[in-house]
Design a protein around this motif. Structure first.
Motif, PDB file in Angstrom:
ATOM      1  N   THR A 119       0.884  -1.154   0.000  1.00 24.45           N
ATOM      2  CA  THR A 119       0.000   0.000   0.000  1.00 24.45           C
ATOM      3  C   THR A 119       0.925   1.207   0.000  1.00 24.45           C
ATOM      4  O   THR A 119       1.753   1.364   0.899  1.00 24.45           O
ATOM      5  N   LYS A 121       1.221   5.302  -0.312  1.00 26.85           N
ATOM      6  CA  LYS A 121       0.546   6.590  -0.217  1.00 26.85           C
ATOM      7  C   LYS A 121       1.564   7.694  -0.406  1.00 26.85           C
ATOM      8  O   LYS A 121       2.721   7.549  -0.025  1.00 26.85           O
ATOM      9  N   ARG A 138      -3.105   7.105  -3.674  1.00 26.56           N
ATOM     10  CA  ARG A 138      -3.029   5.852  -2.918  1.00 26.56           C
ATOM     11  C   ARG A 138      -3.000   4.723  -3.936  1.00 26.56           C
ATOM     12  O   ARG A 138      -3.808   4.685  -4.861  1.00 26.56           O
ATOM     13  N   LYS A 140      -2.596   0.435  -4.258  1.00 30.37           N
ATOM     14  CA  LYS A 140      -2.522  -0.862  -3.591  1.00 30.37           C
ATOM     15  C   LYS A 140      -2.374  -1.906  -4.680  1.00 30.37           C
ATOM     16  O   LYS A 140      -3.169  -1.942  -5.622  1.00 30.37           O
TER      17      LYS A 140
END
Length: 153
Positions: A119, A121, A138, A140
């Motif tokens: 993940t 960010k 973001r 993922k």
């Protein structure tokens, strides 16, 4: 699905599907380095014709030679910021435009199937409208091996 990248522009949330991923802890000259590359899919089937994303159908984000303590990255969090002396990040817009990413935080863990995932960010320059305010993003994605099918004719 490999994953998704969302860029939170004030006018709309831009969504990119992930086409390919690469992650490796490299050992070189008695040091460990993290390398990550995520390339989005250039398909625009899910994008409206008037979307800001339409001018930038694909991009790639990379972490290059970021020093880490060991080759084990599962369960680790890395905060990566470039300086004037050291540059660890790169963005390719597959265009003449330039963009940079800031305040990167990468969290590595395993998904339900036991595959490594990240993940990620951070913020990215507003290459869509040219505003001076970086946009939060973001990402993922999982690092599953691609299945190569060979046709036997």
């Amino acid at each position: 699905m490999k994953g998704i990248l969302k860029i939170y522009h004030p006018d709309e949330t831009l969504k990119y599907n992930i086409k390919s991923t690469y992650c490796k802890a490299v050992y070189s000259n008695q040091e460990h380095f993290l390398e990550v590359e995520v390339i989005t899919d250039d398909s625009l089937d899910h994008v409206d014709d008037d979307s800001l994303q339409y001018n930038f159908p694909q991009l790639s984000l990379e972490i290059i030679e970021f020093p880490i303590e060991s080759s084990e990255i599962e369960g680790k969090t890395f905060e990566i910021n470039d300086s004037e002396d050291e540059i660890f990040t790169e963005v390719d817009l597959f265009d003449d435009e330039e963009a940079f990413i800031y305040d990167n935080e990468l969290v590595f863990d395993k998904n339900e199937e036991g595959e490594l995932q990240v993940t990620w960010k951070g913020t990215i320059d507003d290459f869509y409208t040219g505003s001076d305010t970086p946009l939060p993003f973001r990402l993922k994605c999982e690092f599953t091996p691609d299945e190569i099918i060979v046709d036997e004719d």
